[in-house]
Scaffold this motif. Structure first.
Motif, mmCIF file in Angstrom:
data_model
loop_
_atom_site.group_PDB
_atom_site.id
_atom_site.type_symbol
_atom_site.label_atom_id
_atom_site.label_comp_id
_atom_site.label_asym_id
_atom_site.label_seq_id
_atom_site.Cartn_x
_atom_site.Cartn_y
_atom_site.Cartn_z
ATOM 1 N N ARG A 18 0.839 -1.206 0.000
ATOM 2 C CA ARG A 18 0.000 0.000 0.000
ATOM 3 C C ARG A 18 0.874 1.256 0.000
ATOM 4 N NH1 ARG A 18 -5.301 1.483 1.081
ATOM 5 N NH2 ARG A 18 -5.533 3.480 2.134
ATOM 6 N N ARG A 48 -1.298 -5.498 -11.178
ATOM 7 C CA ARG A 48 -2.553 -4.733 -11.189
ATOM 8 C C ARG A 48 -3.567 -5.325 -10.215
ATOM 9 N NH1 ARG A 48 -4.414 -3.147 -17.096
ATOM 10 N NH2 ARG A 48 -5.987 -2.182 -15.789
ATOM 11 N N VAL A 49 -3.542 -6.652 -10.048
ATOM 12 C CA VAL A 49 -4.475 -7.288 -9.098
ATOM 13 C C VAL A 49 -4.196 -6.776 -7.690
ATOM 14 C CG1 VAL A 49 -5.141 -9.487 -8.057
ATOM 15 C CG2 VAL A 49 -4.837 -9.333 -10.530
ATOM 16 N N THR A 50 -2.916 -6.671 -7.330
ATOM 17 C CA THR A 50 -2.546 -6.148 -6.011
ATOM 18 C C THR A 50 -2.985 -4.700 -5.877
ATOM 19 O OG1 THR A 50 -0.671 -7.658 -5.856
ATOM 20 C CG2 THR A 50 -0.617 -5.712 -4.436
ATOM 21 N N TYR A 52 -5.403 -3.117 -7.481
ATOM 22 C CA TYR A 52 -6.858 -3.021 -7.362
ATOM 23 C C TYR A 52 -7.365 -3.674 -6.076
ATOM 24 C CZ TYR A 52 -7.502 -0.834 -11.894
ATOM 25 O OH TYR A 52 -7.489 0.060 -12.934
ATOM 26 N N GLY A 53 -6.567 -4.541 -5.472
ATOM 27 C CA GLY A 53 -6.928 -5.100 -4.170
ATOM 28 C C GLY A 53 -6.897 -4.049 -3.073
ATOM 29 N N HIS A 54 -6.055 -3.039 -3.266
ATOM 30 C CA HIS A 54 -5.949 -1.943 -2.289
ATOM 31 C C HIS A 54 -6.845 -0.756 -2.652
ATOM 32 C CE1 HIS A 54 -2.685 -3.482 0.210
ATOM 33 N NE2 HIS A 54 -2.141 -3.959 -0.896
ATOM 34 N N PHE A 55 -6.946 -0.469 -3.940
ATOM 35 C CA PHE A 55 -7.688 0.703 -4.413
ATOM 36 C C PHE A 55 -8.534 0.282 -5.608
ATOM 37 C CE2 PHE A 55 -3.634 2.090 -2.646
ATOM 38 C CZ PHE A 55 -4.068 2.927 -1.622
ATOM 39 N N SER A 56 -9.837 0.391 -5.469
ATOM 40 C CA SER A 56 -10.732 -0.123 -6.508
ATOM 41 C C SER A 56 -10.801 0.759 -7.752
ATOM 42 C CB SER A 56 -12.139 -0.318 -5.942
ATOM 43 O OG SER A 56 -12.685 0.930 -5.556
ATOM 44 N N SER A 57 -10.290 1.997 -7.656
ATOM 45 C CA SER A 57 -10.334 2.898 -8.807
ATOM 46 C C SER A 57 -9.212 3.925 -8.691
ATOM 47 C CB SER A 57 -11.678 3.635 -8.869
ATOM 48 O OG SER A 57 -11.791 4.522 -7.758
ATOM 49 N N ARG A 58 -8.940 4.575 -9.782
ATOM 50 C CA ARG A 58 -7.930 5.642 -9.787
ATOM 51 C C ARG A 58 -8.366 6.775 -8.856
ATOM 52 N NH1 ARG A 58 -6.299 10.229 -12.689
ATOM 53 N NH2 ARG A 58 -4.055 10.282 -13.110
ATOM 54 N N GLU A 60 -10.201 6.532 -6.150
ATOM 55 C CA GLU A 60 -9.986 6.112 -4.760
ATOM 56 C C GLU A 60 -8.506 6.219 -4.393
ATOM 57 O OE1 GLU A 60 -10.224 2.073 -2.103
ATOM 58 O OE2 GLU A 60 -11.749 2.314 -3.670
#
Length: 194
Positions: A18, A48-50, A52-58, A60
């Motif tokens: 993070r 990218r999976v990691t 998006y695992g922390h932040f669902s969108s740009r 956010e």
């Protein structure tokens, strides 16, 4: 149930990821305010999976980085000496505030595109409360104008700093010039008329 070593290691990895993502976001946005999530993931050294695992969108992600940056700025601004003459205290606050805005103007540019103006303002609550309190003190001392409401003068302070950052981003002002004229502009704004 006690935490296992494996769970602690996973949490530690997640926190490192993070932080790496947020640091990479700042670095990427400094080079390109339109940096994509893929570019940020690559710079952070995560998939990218990691990401998006922390932040669902740009949005956010930018919101989280902006919030973290404002928390660091608040810690720095809370250390500015605001004692003594209100005009001198305001000059110290403007110079410190401007330096922080100048350092993060690329992030601010990305935030202005990704986040609502209300969301951006909400991140400025504590710094703006400090400005409003100093303006109120200056008005009570007779150093600052009293013919306009504190809320308006505080909003103008905020707008001047952010307009300066926008002018620097656009290449119409250098950071050195902005650092000189912004304190003068705020002083003129707050000076009693006549």
């Amino acid at each position: 149930m006690p935490t296992t070593d494996g769970e602690r290691a996973r949490r530690s990895d997640a926190l490192r990821n993070r932080d790496a993502i947020m640091d990479a976001t700042l670095a990427c946005l400094a080079l390109n305010p339109s940096a994509s999530m893929a570019e940020i993931a690559q710079a952070a050294g995560v998939g990218r999976v990691t990401l998006y695992g922390h932040f669902s969108s740009r949005e956010e992600l930018i919101d989280a980085v902006f919030e973290r940056t404002m928390a660091k700025a608040e810690a720095e601004l809370s250390a500015v000496d605001l004692s003594g003459d209100a005009r001198r205290a305001m000059e110290r606050l403007v110079r410190s505030s401007w330096r922080i805005v100048a350092e993060s103007h690329a992030l601010l540019g990305a935030a202005e595109v990704a986040l609502s103006s209300e969301r951006i303002r909400s991140h400025h609550h504590q710094p703006m409360a400090r400005v409003a309190a100093l303006i109120a003190r200056g008005q009570a001392e007779g150093s600052f104008r009293v013919d306009q409401p504190i809320e308006w003068l505080t909003a103008c302070f905020h707008t001047i700093l952010h307009a300066g950052a926008a002018e620097v981003r656009a290449g119409r002002l250098t950071e050195a010039t902005a650092a000189e004229i912004i304190p003068d502009t705020v002083t003129a704004l707050l000076s009693p008329p006549g």
